[in-house]
Design a protein around this motif. Structure first.
Motif, PDB file in Angstrom:
ATOM      1  N   ASN A  73       0.808  -1.223   0.000  1.00 42.08           N
ATOM      2  CA  ASN A  73       0.000   0.000   0.000  1.00 42.08           C
ATOM      3  C   ASN A  73       0.843   1.275   0.000  1.00 42.08           C
ATOM      4  O   ASN A  73       0.313   2.367   0.178  1.00 42.08           O
ATOM      5  CB  ASN A  73      -0.947   0.005   1.206  1.00 42.08           C
ATOM      6  N   CYS A  74       2.142   1.135  -0.194  1.00 40.80           N
ATOM      7  CA  CYS A  74       3.027   2.305  -0.147  1.00 40.80           C
ATOM      8  C   CYS A  74       3.055   3.020  -1.498  1.00 40.80           C
ATOM      9  O   CYS A  74       3.173   2.376  -2.541  1.00 40.80           O
ATOM     10  CB  CYS A  74       4.449   1.885   0.200  1.00 40.80           C
ATOM     11  N   VAL A  75       2.958   4.343  -1.466  1.00 42.97           N
ATOM     12  CA  VAL A  75       3.142   5.127  -2.695  1.00 42.97           C
ATOM     13  C   VAL A  75       4.528   5.783  -2.694  1.00 42.97           C
ATOM     14  O   VAL A  75       5.030   6.179  -3.735  1.00 42.97           O
ATOM     15  CB  VAL A  75       2.027   6.180  -2.898  1.00 42.97           C
ATOM     16  N   GLN A  76       5.114   5.890  -1.503  1.00 41.02           N
ATOM     17  CA  GLN A  76       6.491   6.366  -1.332  1.00 41.02           C
ATOM     18  C   GLN A  76       7.078   5.652  -0.114  1.00 41.02           C
ATOM     19  O   GLN A  76       6.346   5.270   0.794  1.00 41.02           O
ATOM     20  CB  GLN A  76       6.539   7.875  -1.055  1.00 41.02           C
ATOM     21  N   SER A  77       8.397   5.496  -0.126  1.00 50.25           N
ATOM     22  CA  SER A  77       9.070   4.896   1.026  1.00 50.25           C
ATOM     23  C   SER A  77      10.417   5.563   1.230  1.00 50.25           C
ATOM     24  O   SER A  77      11.042   6.028   0.275  1.00 50.25           O
ATOM     25  CB  SER A  77       9.277   3.391   0.819  1.00 50.25           C
ATOM     26  N   THR A  78      10.853   5.586   2.479  1.00 54.53           N
ATOM     27  CA  THR A  78      12.199   6.072   2.803  1.00 54.53           C
ATOM     28  C   THR A  78      12.884   5.039   3.688  1.00 54.53           C
ATOM     29  O   THR A  78      12.227   4.231   4.358  1.00 54.53           O
ATOM     30  CB  THR A  78      12.170   7.426   3.543  1.00 54.53           C
ATOM     31  N   ALA A  79      14.199   5.094   3.673  1.00 49.72           N
ATOM     32  CA  ALA A  79      15.014   4.250   4.549  1.00 49.72           C
ATOM     33  C   ALA A  79      16.086   5.136   5.156  1.00 49.72           C
ATOM     34  O   ALA A  79      16.696   5.947   4.459  1.00 49.72           O
ATOM     35  CB  ALA A  79      15.644   3.115   3.757  1.00 49.72           C
ATOM     36  N   GLU A  80      16.275   4.982   6.445  1.00 50.00           N
ATOM     37  CA  GLU A  80      17.303   5.765   7.128  1.00 50.00           C
ATOM     38  C   GLU A  80      18.234   4.800   7.851  1.00 50.00           C
ATOM     39  O   GLU A  80      17.781   3.892   8.558  1.00 50.00           O
ATOM     40  CB  GLU A  80      16.653   6.727   8.124  1.00 50.00           C
ATOM     41  N   TYR A  81      19.541   4.998   7.624  1.00 50.51           N
ATOM     42  CA  TYR A  81      20.564   4.118   8.192  1.00 50.51           C
ATOM     43  C   TYR A  81      21.532   4.930   9.046  1.00 50.51           C
ATOM     44  O   TYR A  81      21.904   6.038   8.679  1.00 50.51           O
ATOM     45  CB  TYR A  81      21.357   3.426   7.076  1.00 50.51           C
ATOM     46  N   GLN A  82      21.957   4.333  10.173  1.00 49.35           N
ATOM     47  CA  GLN A  82      22.967   4.948  11.034  1.00 49.35           C
ATOM     48  C   GLN A  82      23.931   3.868  11.503  1.00 49.35           C
ATOM     49  O   GLN A  82      23.499   2.799  11.942  1.00 49.35           O
ATOM     50  CB  GLN A  82      22.320   5.624  12.257  1.00 49.35           C
ATOM     51  N   VAL A  83      25.241   4.171  11.423  1.00 43.59           N
ATOM     52  CA  VAL A  83      26.260   3.227  11.879  1.00 43.59           C
ATOM     53  C   VAL A  83      26.184   3.101  13.396  1.00 43.59           C
ATOM     54  O   VAL A  83      26.098   4.101  14.109  1.00 43.59           O
ATOM     55  CB  VAL A  83      27.675   3.675  11.448  1.00 43.59           C
ATOM     56  N   GLN A  84      26.248   1.866  13.870  1.00 47.77           N
ATOM     57  CA  GLN A  84      26.214   1.560  15.296  1.00 47.77           C
ATOM     58  C   GLN A  84      27.626   1.221  15.782  1.00 47.77           C
ATOM     59  O   GLN A  84      28.503   0.925  14.968  1.00 47.77           O
ATOM     60  CB  GLN A  84      25.259   0.390  15.554  1.00 47.77           C
ATOM     61  N   PRO A  85      27.870   1.258  17.086  1.00 46.80           N
ATOM     62  CA  PRO A  85      29.214   0.963  17.610  1.00 46.80           C
ATOM     63  C   PRO A  85      29.769  -0.399  17.179  1.00 46.80           C
ATOM     64  O   PRO A  85      30.975  -0.562  17.046  1.00 46.80           O
ATOM     65  CB  PRO A  85      29.027   1.013  19.134  1.00 46.80           C
ATOM     66  N   ASP A  86      28.897  -1.385  16.925  1.00 45.17           N
ATOM     67  CA  ASP A  86      29.364  -2.710  16.511  1.00 45.17           C
ATOM     68  C   ASP A  86      29.525  -2.830  14.989  1.00 45.17           C
ATOM     69  O   ASP A  86      29.663  -3.925  14.462  1.00 45.17           O
ATOM     70  CB  ASP A  86      28.431  -3.798  17.036  1.00 45.17           C
ATOM     71  N   ASN A  87      29.509  -1.688  14.292  1.00 40.75           N
ATOM     72  CA  ASN A  87      29.616  -1.607  12.822  1.00 40.75           C
ATOM     73  C   ASN A  87      28.416  -2.191  12.079  1.00 40.75           C
ATOM     74  O   ASN A  87      28.502  -2.463  10.889  1.00 40.75           O
ATOM     75  CB  ASN A  87      30.916  -2.229  12.303  1.00 40.75           C
ATOM     76  N   SER A  88      27.310  -2.376  12.766  1.00 44.44           N
ATOM     77  CA  SER A  88      26.065  -2.701  12.078  1.00 44.44           C
ATOM     78  C   SER A  88      25.382  -1.377  11.742  1.00 44.44           C
ATOM     79  O   SER A  88      25.862  -0.306  12.111  1.00 44.44           O
ATOM     80  CB  SER A  88      25.160  -3.560  12.969  1.00 44.44           C
ATOM     81  N   SER A  90      21.711   0.697  12.000  1.00 50.50           N
ATOM     82  CA  SER A  90      20.308   0.733  12.405  1.00 50.50           C
ATOM     83  C   SER A  90      19.518   1.069  11.149  1.00 50.50           C
ATOM     84  O   SER A  90      19.987   1.787  10.263  1.00 50.50           O
ATOM     85  CB  SER A  90      20.071   1.768  13.504  1.00 50.50           C
ATOM     86  N   VAL A  91      18.322   0.504  11.044  1.00 50.46           N
ATOM     87  CA  VAL A  91      17.472   0.686   9.872  1.00 50.46           C
ATOM     88  C   VAL A  91      16.126   1.217  10.338  1.00 50.46           C
ATOM     89  O   VAL A  91      15.536   0.681  11.281  1.00 50.46           O
ATOM     90  CB  VAL A  91      17.261  -0.661   9.125  1.00 50.46           C
ATOM     91  N   TYR A  92      15.661   2.270   9.670  1.00 50.81           N
ATOM     92  CA  TYR A  92      14.338   2.811   9.964  1.00 50.81           C
ATOM     93  C   TYR A  92      13.644   3.066   8.632  1.00 50.81           C
ATOM     94  O   TYR A  92      14.027   3.964   7.880  1.00 50.81           O
ATOM     95  CB  TYR A  92      14.450   4.100  10.781  1.00 50.81           C
ATOM     96  N   ASN A  93      12.658   2.211   8.320  1.00 55.40           N
ATOM     97  CA  ASN A  93      11.918   2.315   7.060  1.00 55.40           C
ATOM     98  C   ASN A  93      10.533   2.904   7.310  1.00 55.40           C
ATOM     99  O   ASN A  93       9.859   2.503   8.273  1.00 55.40           O
ATOM    100  CB  ASN A  93      11.746   0.940   6.415  1.00 55.40           C
ATOM    101  N   VAL A  94      10.125   3.828   6.451  1.00 54.09           N
ATOM    102  CA  VAL A  94       8.797   4.437   6.547  1.00 54.09           C
ATOM    103  C   VAL A  94       8.078   4.265   5.215  1.00 54.09           C
ATOM    104  O   VAL A  94       8.641   4.527   4.152  1.00 54.09           O
ATOM    105  CB  VAL A  94       8.877   5.940   6.911  1.00 54.09           C
ATOM    106  N   CYS A  95       6.834   3.832   5.309  1.00 51.42           N
ATOM    107  CA  CYS A  95       5.956   3.677   4.150  1.00 51.42           C
ATOM    108  C   CYS A  95       4.910   4.785   4.210  1.00 51.42           C
ATOM    109  O   CYS A  95       4.230   4.954   5.228  1.00 51.42           O
ATOM    110  CB  CYS A  95       5.280   2.306   4.226  1.00 51.42           C
ATOM    111  N   ILE A 105       8.972   0.622  10.419  1.00 49.11           N
ATOM    112  CA  ILE A 105       9.577  -0.534  11.052  1.00 49.11           C
ATOM    113  C   ILE A 105      11.051  -0.237  11.290  1.00 49.11           C
ATOM    114  O   ILE A 105      11.683   0.458  10.489  1.00 49.11           O
ATOM    115  CB  ILE A 105       9.375  -1.816  10.209  1.00 49.11           C
ATOM    116  N   LYS A 106      11.557  -0.739  12.417  1.00 48.59           N
ATOM    117  CA  LYS A 106      12.970  -0.552  12.761  1.00 48.59           C
ATOM    118  C   LYS A 106      13.671  -1.904  12.759  1.00 48.59           C
ATOM    119  O   LYS A 106      13.061  -2.929  13.059  1.00 48.59           O
ATOM    120  CB  LYS A 106      13.114   0.083  14.144  1.00 48.59           C
ATOM    121  N   GLY A 107      14.972  -1.862  12.435  1.00 52.46           N
ATOM    122  CA  GLY A 107      15.745  -3.088  12.430  1.00 52.46           C
ATOM    123  C   GLY A 107      17.228  -2.798  12.409  1.00 52.46           C
ATOM    124  O   GLY A 107      17.653  -1.668  12.655  1.00 52.46           O
ATOM    125  N   THR A 108      18.003  -3.826  12.103  1.00 58.70           N
ATOM    126  CA  THR A 108      19.451  -3.676  11.979  1.00 58.70           C
ATOM    127  C   THR A 108      19.929  -4.431  10.739  1.00 58.70           C
ATOM    128  O   THR A 108      19.335  -5.428  10.333  1.00 58.70           O
ATOM    129  CB  THR A 108      20.204  -4.238  13.206  1.00 58.70           C
TER     130      THR A 108
END
Length: 191
Positions: A73-88, A90-95, A105-108
């Motif tokens: 149902n998404c007409v647009q989406s964004t993804a935001e990434y940030q480096v974490q201390p363990d070199n992973s 963080s992921v934050y996706n918005v629909c 939704i948040k993830g790694t």
């Protein structure tokens, strides 16, 4: 019953013929098995050699993607990434939906093998996880193409929208040459 006795030279000839046939069968079997493996591997997209996670961090706008159930149902989406201390990452996706509502939704995302840093595994929870393979990346980190094994997924992302038509066409041409089904791409709607 009397067995036919063959001269020793005929027995050697038969042994050589049998060994030659075994060798040929083994060779063709190996060649066929190798072609199968090569065929399977060739369906996997190649990834970029290097990735600088600090440069990759930040906000990305989706330009287009293969259909996915979680974005139906998404007409647009964004993804935001940030480096974490363990070199992973963080992921934050918005629909963004047509009715102006959103879901997120948040993830790694983590590098699976340091020898292949562009192959990441993304996890949102114990049920939602997947491969995140960076297959094309602008040298200035202004656009990226992400896929997975066997080209099951495809995402085209950029730092700004809308993406310039000539750039988008160049990316699509490259994807088509690499065996992607570009006619399946759903494009985000930007005004």
């Amino acid at each position: 019953m009397r067995l036919l006795e063959l001269p020793e030279s005929n027995i050697k000839l038969q042994k050589r013929t049998i060994m030659k046939n075994i060798f040929l069968m083994a060779f063709f079997y190996t060649a066929c098995a190798s072609n199968t493996v090569i065929h399977t591997d060739s369906s996997n997209p190649t990834v970029v050699d290097q990735i600088d996670l600090n440069k990759y961090s930040g906000k990305w706008y989706e330009i287009g993607r293969y259909p996915t159930f979680f974005q139906r149902n998404c007409v647009q989406s964004t993804a935001e990434y940030q480096v974490q201390p363990d070199n992973s990452l963080s992921v934050y996706n918005v629909c963004y939906k047509k009715d102006k509502s959103t879901s997120d939704i948040k993830g790694t995302a983590s590098i699976v093998d340091l020898a292949v840093p562009a192959k990441l595994k993304v996890r949102f929870n114990i049920f939602a996880q997947g491969e995140y393979w960076i297959i094309s990346l602008d040298k200035n980190y202004q656009w990226v193409v992400v896929s997975s094994s066997q080209k099951k997924s495809l995402f085209i992302l950029a730092r700004t929208v809308p993406m310039e038509s000539s750039l988008k066409n160049n990316i699509l041409t490259d994807l088509k040459l690499r065996g992607f089904e570009i006619e399946k791409i759903i494009y985000d709607q930007y005004e």
